[in-house]
Design a protein around this motif. Sequence first.
Motif, PDB file in Angstrom:
ATOM      1  N   LEU A 116       0.716  -1.142  -0.003  1.00 32.49           N
ATOM      2  CA  LEU A 116       0.057   0.152  -0.045  1.00 32.49           C
ATOM      3  C   LEU A 116       0.865   1.267  -0.111  1.00 32.49           C
ATOM      4  CD1 LEU A 116      -2.984  -0.894   2.455  1.00 32.49           C
ATOM      5  CD2 LEU A 116      -2.934  -0.845   0.154  1.00 32.49           C
ATOM      6  N   HIS A 120       0.969   4.406  -2.916  1.00 37.67           N
ATOM      7  CA  HIS A 120       0.571   5.456  -2.399  1.00 37.67           C
ATOM      8  C   HIS A 120       0.770   6.680  -3.201  1.00 37.67           C
ATOM      9  CE1 HIS A 120      -1.551   7.234   1.114  1.00 37.67           C
ATOM     10  NE2 HIS A 120      -1.228   8.302   0.765  1.00 37.67           N
ATOM     11  N   TYR A 162      -7.416  11.070  -0.945  1.00 36.98           N
ATOM     12  CA  TYR A 162      -7.349   9.630  -1.270  1.00 36.98           C
ATOM     13  C   TYR A 162      -7.723   8.811  -0.451  1.00 36.98           C
ATOM     14  CZ  TYR A 162      -4.298   5.577  -2.687  1.00 36.98           C
ATOM     15  OH  TYR A 162      -4.023   4.309  -2.927  1.00 36.98           O
ATOM     16  N   GLU A 164      -8.320   4.069   0.150  1.00 36.45           N
ATOM     17  CA  GLU A 164      -8.532   2.885  -0.652  1.00 36.45           C
ATOM     18  C   GLU A 164      -9.768   2.227  -0.162  1.00 36.45           C
ATOM     19  OE1 GLU A 164      -3.914   3.297   0.307  1.00 36.45           O
ATOM     20  OE2 GLU A 164      -5.613   2.961   1.868  1.00 36.45           O
ATOM     21  N   SER A 166     -11.839  -1.183   0.632  1.00 34.83           N
ATOM     22  CA  SER A 166     -11.526  -2.399   0.641  1.00 34.83           C
ATOM     23  C   SER A 166     -12.668  -3.390   0.560  1.00 34.83           C
ATOM     24  CB  SER A 166     -11.155  -2.782   2.103  1.00 34.83           C
ATOM     25  OG  SER A 166     -12.005  -2.124   3.269  1.00 34.83           O
ATOM     26  N   LEU A 194      -8.161  -4.203  -3.065  1.00 34.92           N
ATOM     27  CA  LEU A 194      -8.590  -3.074  -2.778  1.00 34.92           C
ATOM     28  C   LEU A 194      -8.637  -2.014  -3.987  1.00 34.92           C
ATOM     29  CD1 LEU A 194      -6.607  -3.981  -0.386  1.00 34.92           C
ATOM     30  CD2 LEU A 194      -7.190  -1.839   0.800  1.00 34.92           C
ATOM     31  N   TRP A 195      -9.456  -0.850  -3.851  1.00 38.54           N
ATOM     32  CA  TRP A 195      -9.670   0.115  -4.970  1.00 38.54           C
ATOM     33  C   TRP A 195      -8.966   1.356  -4.452  1.00 38.54           C
ATOM     34  CZ3 TRP A 195     -12.607  -4.069  -3.872  1.00 38.54           C
ATOM     35  CH2 TRP A 195     -12.645  -4.976  -4.855  1.00 38.54           C
ATOM     36  N   PRO A 196      -7.902   1.878  -4.997  1.00 37.34           N
ATOM     37  CA  PRO A 196      -7.365   3.197  -4.606  1.00 37.34           C
ATOM     38  C   PRO A 196      -8.483   4.190  -5.407  1.00 37.34           C
ATOM     39  CG  PRO A 196      -6.089   2.065  -6.406  1.00 37.34           C
ATOM     40  CD  PRO A 196      -6.999   1.181  -5.706  1.00 37.34           C
TER      41      PRO A 196
END
Length: 202
Positions: A116, A120, A162, A164, A166, A194-196
């Motif tokens: 992660l 980032h 921003y 993420e 889940s 996960l979707w950023p």
Amino acid sequence: MVTIVARAAAKADIRTLSHVLARAFYDDPVTTWMLPDTKSRTKNLSRLFATMTRHHHLGGGGVEVACDGPVIGAAALWDPPNRWQQTVRAQLAMTPTLVRAFGFRLLSAHEAMELLKRCHPEEPHWYLAVIGSDTGVRGRGFGQALMRSRLNRCDAERCPAYLESSKAENVPYYERFGFIVTGEIVLPGGGPTLWPMWRAPR
């Protein structure tokens, strides 16, 4: 009718907000993968959220709780621009709790956190590390109050945000606040996706 109000969290709120977040994340795909023992998951999540808040998030001034009168129904752990990475001091302070909570899953948890970090964004932004509503108040607007509170500040500062997600089903919820999906992050060792998501200021 009591109005839901978002306010800055204090040290005295840490115990309560950690329990709220533990219940909120009990069935989260990442936490169920990292903490597979259903009997100890709630206790370990509460420990983790408490130590993260105390040693990292609270000092940045981005921890907020949503309250219906005196009751904390939801909490959000935000990090201000260029403050999302934990200091060495914070990491050392949190290590005993991480070892106790993750046990033999510590290496997997560490690998996931490192991935992660690599994914980032570098551009300065407000980072929503954690947001969750207590199971008994979901759908009543506690999470929305927290999102609006911080995103209004983001817009005033002309600063992106921003997070993420889940859960795939939460993506449309964040999209309603202006976030857009920028890719996918698959956690190593058979972990979940996960979707950023990124939000430009409005």
